[in-house]
Design a protein around this motif. Structure first.
Motif, PDB file in Angstrom:
ATOM      1  N   GLN A   1      35.110  40.463  39.270  1.00 35.43           N
ATOM      2  CA  GLN A   1      34.005  41.319  39.705  1.00 35.43           C
ATOM      3  C   GLN A   1      32.998  41.526  38.576  1.00 35.43           C
ATOM      4  O   GLN A   1      31.783  41.528  38.810  1.00 35.43           O
ATOM      5  N   GLU A   2      33.502  41.700  37.360  1.00 41.84           N
ATOM      6  CA  GLU A   2      32.602  41.870  36.214  1.00 41.84           C
ATOM      7  C   GLU A   2      31.776  40.609  35.974  1.00 41.84           C
ATOM      8  O   GLU A   2      30.564  40.679  35.729  1.00 41.84           O
ATOM      9  N   GLN A   3      32.428  39.440  36.068  1.00 36.92           N
ATOM     10  CA  GLN A   3      31.715  38.186  35.884  1.00 36.92           C
ATOM     11  C   GLN A   3      30.712  37.951  37.018  1.00 36.92           C
ATOM     12  O   GLN A   3      29.598  37.479  36.776  1.00 36.92           O
ATOM     13  N   ASN A   4      31.098  38.316  38.218  1.00 36.95           N
ATOM     14  CA  ASN A   4      30.191  38.145  39.350  1.00 36.95           C
ATOM     15  C   ASN A   4      28.967  39.039  39.212  1.00 36.95           C
ATOM     16  O   ASN A   4      27.846  38.649  39.577  1.00 36.95           O
ATOM     17  N   LYS A   5      29.162  40.247  38.670  1.00 38.41           N
ATOM     18  CA  LYS A   5      28.030  41.150  38.438  1.00 38.41           C
ATOM     19  C   LYS A   5      27.055  40.549  37.435  1.00 38.41           C
ATOM     20  O   LYS A   5      25.826  40.596  37.640  1.00 38.41           O
ATOM     21  N   LYS A   6      27.568  39.920  36.356  1.00 39.24           N
ATOM     22  CA  LYS A   6      26.702  39.265  35.379  1.00 39.24           C
ATOM     23  C   LYS A   6      25.979  38.076  36.002  1.00 39.24           C
ATOM     24  O   LYS A   6      24.781  37.857  35.748  1.00 39.24           O
ATOM     25  N   ASP A   7      26.700  37.305  36.815  1.00 39.00           N
ATOM     26  CA  ASP A   7      26.082  36.146  37.468  1.00 39.00           C
ATOM     27  C   ASP A   7      24.951  36.574  38.398  1.00 39.00           C
ATOM     28  O   ASP A   7      23.910  35.904  38.473  1.00 39.00           O
ATOM     29  N   LEU A   8      25.146  37.693  39.105  1.00 38.42           N
ATOM     30  CA  LEU A   8      24.098  38.194  39.996  1.00 38.42           C
ATOM     31  C   LEU A   8      22.870  38.657  39.202  1.00 38.42           C
ATOM     32  O   LEU A   8      21.724  38.429  39.628  1.00 38.42           O
TER      33      LEU A   8
ATOM     34  N   PRO B   1      25.129  33.711  43.717  1.00 40.59           N
ATOM     35  CA  PRO B   1      26.567  33.770  43.389  1.00 40.59           C
ATOM     36  C   PRO B   1      27.335  34.632  44.379  1.00 40.59           C
ATOM     37  O   PRO B   1      26.850  35.661  44.852  1.00 40.59           O
ATOM     38  N   VAL B   2      28.534  34.201  44.692  1.00 41.67           N
ATOM     39  CA  VAL B   2      29.414  34.958  45.575  1.00 41.67           C
ATOM     40  C   VAL B   2      30.712  35.254  44.837  1.00 41.67           C
ATOM     41  O   VAL B   2      31.060  34.581  43.862  1.00 41.67           O
ATOM     42  N   GLU B   3      31.386  36.274  45.297  1.00 40.00           N
ATOM     43  CA  GLU B   3      32.645  36.654  44.658  1.00 40.00           C
ATOM     44  C   GLU B   3      33.698  35.570  44.864  1.00 40.00           C
ATOM     45  O   GLU B   3      33.937  35.135  45.988  1.00 40.00           O
ATOM     46  N   ARG B   4      34.312  35.139  43.778  1.00 31.70           N
ATOM     47  CA  ARG B   4      35.358  34.122  43.857  1.00 31.70           C
ATOM     48  C   ARG B   4      36.655  34.710  44.411  1.00 31.70           C
ATOM     49  O   ARG B   4      37.360  34.063  45.173  1.00 31.70           O
ATOM     50  N   MET B   5      36.973  35.926  44.003  1.00 29.57           N
ATOM     51  CA  MET B   5      38.169  36.613  44.491  1.00 29.57           C
ATOM     52  C   MET B   5      37.736  37.857  45.259  1.00 29.57           C
ATOM     53  O   MET B   5      37.270  38.829  44.665  1.00 29.57           O
ATOM     54  N   HIS B   6      37.863  37.813  46.572  1.00 25.02           N
ATOM     55  CA  HIS B   6      37.481  38.972  47.366  1.00 25.02           C
ATOM     56  C   HIS B   6      38.435  40.128  47.073  1.00 25.02           C
ATOM     57  O   HIS B   6      39.660  39.942  47.034  1.00 25.02           O
ATOM     58  N   PRO B   7      37.923  41.327  46.846  1.00 24.29           N
ATOM     59  CA  PRO B   7      38.798  42.452  46.468  1.00 24.29           C
ATOM     60  C   PRO B   7      39.888  42.745  47.493  1.00 24.29           C
ATOM     61  O   PRO B   7      40.963  43.225  47.138  1.00 24.29           O
ATOM     62  N   ASP B   8      39.612  42.482  48.768  1.00 26.56           N
ATOM     63  CA  ASP B   8      40.578  42.802  49.823  1.00 26.56           C
ATOM     64  C   ASP B   8      41.473  41.623  50.191  1.00 26.56           C
ATOM     65  O   ASP B   8      42.267  41.720  51.136  1.00 26.56           O
ATOM     66  N   ASP B   9      41.347  40.505  49.468  1.00 26.95           N
ATOM     67  CA  ASP B   9      42.094  39.305  49.857  1.00 26.95           C
ATOM     68  C   ASP B   9      43.599  39.503  49.766  1.00 26.95           C
ATOM     69  O   ASP B   9      44.361  39.058  50.630  1.00 26.95           O
TER      70      ASP B   9
END
Length: 312
Positions: free
Chosen positions: A168-175, A205-213
């Motif tokens: 999630q932290e990496q996805n936030k930076k990518d966004l 960018p999309v989340e690689r690991m969905h939090p609810d997966d």
């Protein structure tokens, strides 16, 4: 199913399901996960798309729609469970392999670390040490069953707990970086300095690991435990997911799945593959299989009789 009863295969746009008439175009819709057995719809379908002729149709009591069994082993273990693991997690890099240059371990390697210390019940198949890597090979039905119902329900939540916050932290930076590039692209276009590359925005960018997966996977495994898996994410929906909606009719017709799934056939196939055929062909390979199989039976009978009557 297709060869014996004349049904269409998975790729056909119409009639791919042996129990109802849903078109392939509707496979990823809510309708595909709902079972509607209206006689009127069935009559309309058979008026438009009748099945091919097959010899078993001569039997007046034979109903191919009801008597052609969807094997739960192939449908659930080799179908749905494999799709979740391989298509949804491995192929999409949700569970990543170690880095190529420095060999830094990541999610899949963390799973292997847990697997080394994990004690599978003696009645469940042991998973390969390199599961998820090409070196791990293809899993058997027993191994898929152990992965889905024993190993992953314990390990997957731990993996998501450890790696999802980092993702999630990496996805936030990518966004944030994507927003900067997108603003720069739009500014270039507004100034009339845009190039052909600026005509279309880059992929967001999309989340690689969905939090609810992980939580959803636990729901899936609980549903599979009770054979009630009706609600599945539609990105990877395949005919096997729809076939599962008809398993309940088969349970009513034939009883528990242990009476009609094909574990025995898989076991016999494995035994036959272990025999040396010496590149026989033109009908000789069947005779070779038969001779080797009967030789094994005779040997086991001899050993058994020796144990029972050692003096003889």
């Amino acid at each position: 199913m297709c060869k014996v009863c004349g049904f269409a295969d998975h790729s056909k746009s119409e009639g791919f399901c042996t129990h109802c008439h849903i078109p392939h175009a509707d496979l990823k819709t809510e309708q595909a996960m709902m079972y509607d057995e209206s006689d009127k719809a069935r009559e309309e379908f058979f008026k438009t798309n009748s099945t091919q002729w097959f010899e078993l149709a001569r039997l007046k009591y034979f109903d191919p729609v009801r008597m052609m069994i969807i094997d739960p082993m192939h449908n659930i273990l080799l179908g749905i469970v494999r799709t979740q693991w391989f298509d949804s997690w491995i192929k999409t890099n949700t569970l990543r392999k170690r880095t190529k240059t420095l060999g830094v371990p990541r999610e899949l390697d963390q799973i292997h670390t847990y697997l080394d210390a994990f004690e599978m019940p003696p009645w469940e198949a042991r998973l390969p040490e390199q599961v998820g890597y090409p070196a791990g090979g293809s899993l058997t039905s027993d191994e898929w069953k152990g992965l889905a119902l024993v190993f992953c329900p314990i390990i997957i939540p731990l993996i998501w707990e450890e790696w999802s916050p980092k993702n999630q932290e990496q996805n936030k930076k990518d966004l944030q970086n994507w927003d900067k590039r997108e603003k720069a692209r739009l500014n270039q276009i507004a100034k009339g300095k845009g190039t052909k590359k600026d005509a279309e925005p880059s992929a967001k960018p999309v989340e690689r690991m969905h939090p609810d997966d992980a939580k959803n996977f636990l729901h899936l495994t609980a549903a599979l435990k009770l054979i009630l898996g009706r609600s599945i994410h539609n990105d990877n929906v395949k005919p096997n997911h729809h076939y599962l909606t008809h398993i309940f009719d088969q349970l009513h017709d034939y009883g528990p799945v242990y009476g009609f799934w094909t574990f025995l056939f898989k076991r016999l196939n494995k035994v036959l593959k272990s025999y040396t055929t010496n590149n026989h062909g033109n009908g000789k390979i069947e005779v070779t299989f038969f001779h080797a199989f009967m030789r094994d039976i005779s040997l086991r009978t001899l050993v058994c009789c020796t144990r029972i009557h050692p003096s003889n």
